[in-house]
Motif scaffolding. Structure first.
Motif, mmCIF file in Angstrom:
data_model
loop_
_atom_site.group_PDB
_atom_site.id
_atom_site.type_symbol
_atom_site.label_atom_id
_atom_site.label_comp_id
_atom_site.label_asym_id
_atom_site.label_seq_id
_atom_site.Cartn_x
_atom_site.Cartn_y
_atom_site.Cartn_z
ATOM 1 N N SER A 62 0.684 -1.474 0.309
ATOM 2 C CA SER A 62 -0.004 0.062 0.278
ATOM 3 C C SER A 62 0.647 1.067 -0.168
ATOM 4 O O SER A 62 1.017 1.961 -0.930
ATOM 5 C CB SER A 62 -0.494 0.034 1.137
ATOM 6 O OG SER A 62 -1.864 1.254 1.186
ATOM 7 N N ALA A 63 2.192 1.285 0.959
ATOM 8 C CA ALA A 63 2.621 2.527 0.987
ATOM 9 C C ALA A 63 3.424 2.907 -0.504
ATOM 10 O O ALA A 63 3.780 3.244 -0.852
ATOM 11 C CB ALA A 63 3.560 2.477 2.073
ATOM 12 N N ALA A 64 4.227 1.559 -1.222
ATOM 13 C CA ALA A 64 4.662 2.157 -1.710
ATOM 14 C C ALA A 64 3.870 1.945 -3.576
ATOM 15 O O ALA A 64 3.994 3.144 -4.235
ATOM 16 C CB ALA A 64 5.044 0.091 -2.776
ATOM 17 N N LYS A 65 2.604 1.927 -3.189
ATOM 18 C CA LYS A 65 1.564 2.288 -4.440
ATOM 19 C C LYS A 65 1.037 3.698 -4.325
ATOM 20 O O LYS A 65 1.361 4.408 -4.887
ATOM 21 C CB LYS A 65 0.041 1.548 -3.889
ATOM 22 C CG LYS A 65 0.049 -0.002 -5.191
ATOM 23 C CD LYS A 65 -0.762 -0.750 -4.417
ATOM 24 C CE LYS A 65 -2.717 0.073 -4.812
ATOM 25 N NZ LYS A 65 -3.079 -1.244 -4.478
ATOM 26 N N PHE A 66 1.185 3.977 -2.611
ATOM 27 C CA PHE A 66 0.364 5.509 -2.339
ATOM 28 C C PHE A 66 2.069 6.721 -3.280
ATOM 29 O O PHE A 66 1.522 7.468 -3.636
ATOM 30 C CB PHE A 66 0.830 5.414 -0.908
ATOM 31 C CG PHE A 66 0.443 6.904 0.031
ATOM 32 C CD1 PHE A 66 -0.784 6.853 0.297
ATOM 33 C CD2 PHE A 66 1.410 7.959 0.125
ATOM 34 C CE1 PHE A 66 -1.839 7.810 0.866
ATOM 35 C CE2 PHE A 66 0.540 8.973 0.486
ATOM 36 C CZ PHE A 66 -0.552 9.346 1.304
ATOM 37 N N PHE B 203 -8.714 0.640 1.568
ATOM 38 C CA PHE B 203 -8.959 -0.697 0.964
ATOM 39 C C PHE B 203 -7.759 -1.988 0.830
ATOM 40 O O PHE B 203 -8.637 -2.788 1.913
ATOM 41 C CB PHE B 203 -8.445 -0.883 -1.286
ATOM 42 C CG PHE B 203 -8.980 -2.029 -1.235
ATOM 43 C CD1 PHE B 203 -9.729 -2.702 -1.468
ATOM 44 C CD2 PHE B 203 -7.427 -3.075 -2.198
ATOM 45 C CE1 PHE B 203 -9.587 -3.980 -2.419
ATOM 46 C CE2 PHE B 203 -7.591 -4.220 -2.571
ATOM 47 C CZ PHE B 203 -8.533 -4.800 -2.786
ATOM 48 N N PRO B 204 -6.637 -1.925 1.393
ATOM 49 C CA PRO B 204 -6.331 -3.093 2.363
ATOM 50 C C PRO B 204 -6.415 -3.018 4.113
ATOM 51 O O PRO B 204 -6.989 -3.518 4.438
ATOM 52 C CB PRO B 204 -4.774 -2.860 2.371
ATOM 53 C CG PRO B 204 -4.194 -1.555 1.435
ATOM 54 C CD PRO B 204 -5.571 -1.006 1.143
ATOM 55 N N VAL B 205 -7.009 -1.912 3.314
ATOM 56 C CA VAL B 205 -6.962 -1.424 5.880
ATOM 57 C C VAL B 205 -8.662 -1.880 6.214
ATOM 58 O O VAL B 205 -8.612 -3.011 6.782
ATOM 59 C CB VAL B 205 -6.679 -0.089 6.331
ATOM 60 C CG1 VAL B 205 -7.698 0.268 7.518
ATOM 61 C CG2 VAL B 205 -5.179 0.667 6.265
#
Lengths: 116, 210
Positions: A62-66, B203-205
């Protein structure tokens, strides 16, 4: 320095935008695949590795996509550092708020479990 | 003063004041969504009654306690996520076209972005309706309250983004978005990307972490 000169910058090309889009799609597919492997427990060998660290995997992906969207699509990589500061500083505060509240409420829940 | 000069309103930093304003607004929105995400995480797994996101549970449906299945439809939300991510790609292509005076590229990709936004809003409206039919309302349990608040506010932001981009699209179709006014689209695009990065976190959270 004029405002135009300050904000003028060479934007990435459509080819780079496309590569970023494909990378984002692949990272999302990895997120969902990781979730499904952990949920189903299959394939067993992969699930043994993925299931215990699925939260960490999801946070990293998620951090990479962000970061990809912020740097390339929002043009923070090319734009003035002032804009990066206006975005990154609140994100740091937001992260601290999330961690602090989760820690505080975990402690309170430990002391006074809900419904007891 | 020429139109081109009028389009670049300088601030004391030497940067365009509208761009400063949108980044400041986005920064404040980060804190707003941080509070909603925190609330969701703090109350995660603390519901006393179903329906629950990942587990079967006892829930009140049609006036009686029943066994309820888990509530999330991951394939549907994954499709919505992919569409939202691609809409970010489409809007940067529209901006690329706007800055180079390529009207066809601008209108085509901007239309695709608006359609993607509408698909996402439609997906969320369907999901909410589906949840209500499965017995999950805003006040059913802690999960329902925090879930609808977080994703509902995000959906509201997506809707605002669709409206904003649609107004820019109308300007583009009328020929009122020449390259020197491309910043009008850039500001809307920055807001749209922000809505996208917020969903990258939500989405993941919400859907993938148990």
């Amino acid at each position: 320095m004029t405002a135009h000169a300050a904000t003028a910058h060479e934007h990435p090309t459509p080819a780079l935008y496309f590569r970023i889009a494909i990378t984002l799609f692949v990272l999302t597919a990895l997120e969902v695949s990781g979730y499904e492997v952990a949920r189903r427990g299959a394939p067993a060998l992969l699930a043994q590795v993925v299931a215990p660290i699925i939260t960490e995997i999801l946070v990293v992906l998620s951090a990479a996509k962000f970061a990809l969207v912020a740097m390339f699509y929002m043009h923070l990589k090319q734009d003035s550092k002032v804009f990066s500061t206006l975005f990154v500083f609140p994100i740091i505060i937001a992260t601290v708020i999330i961690i602090a509240l989760m820690t505080l409420f975990s402690y309170l829940h430990y002391l006074h479990p809900l419904g007891k | 003063m020429s139109d081109a000069h009028a389009e670049h309103l300088e601030s004391s930093t030497g940067l365009d004041n509208r761009k400063m304003a949108i980044w400041t607004f986005i920064g404040s929105e980060c804190l707003f969504f941080a509070s909603l995400i925190s609330t969701y995480l703090v109350y995660k797994g603390k519901s006393k009654i179903g329906p629950l996101p990942h587990e079967t549970s006892q829930c009140m449906l049609h006036g009686q306690m029943q066994q309820c299945d888990h509530i999330f439809e991951i394939p549907l939300v994954t499709a919505g996520t992919a569409v939202l991510l691609f809409s970010s790609f489409f809007v940067v292509l529209a901006l690329y076209g706007a800055q180079r005076g390529n009207r066809r590229m601008l209108i085509g990709w901007l239309s695709a972005t608006v359609l993607c936004g509408l698909f996402f809003v439609g997906m969320q409206a369907y999901e909410f309706t589906h949840f209500v039919h499965k017995g999950l309302g805003f006040t059913t349990n802690l999960f329902g309250s925090t879930f609808f608040t977080l994703t509902g506010f995000h959906g509201g932001h997506v809707t605002m983004g669709v409206i904003w981009l649609s107004t820019v699209l109308v300007l583009a179709i009328r020929g009122k978005l020449p390259p020197e006014k491309a910043l009008n689209l850039e500001l809307a695009a920055l807001y749209w990307h922000f809505v996208d990065v917020v969903w990258i976190v939500i989405f993941p959270v919400v859907y993938l972490m148990k």
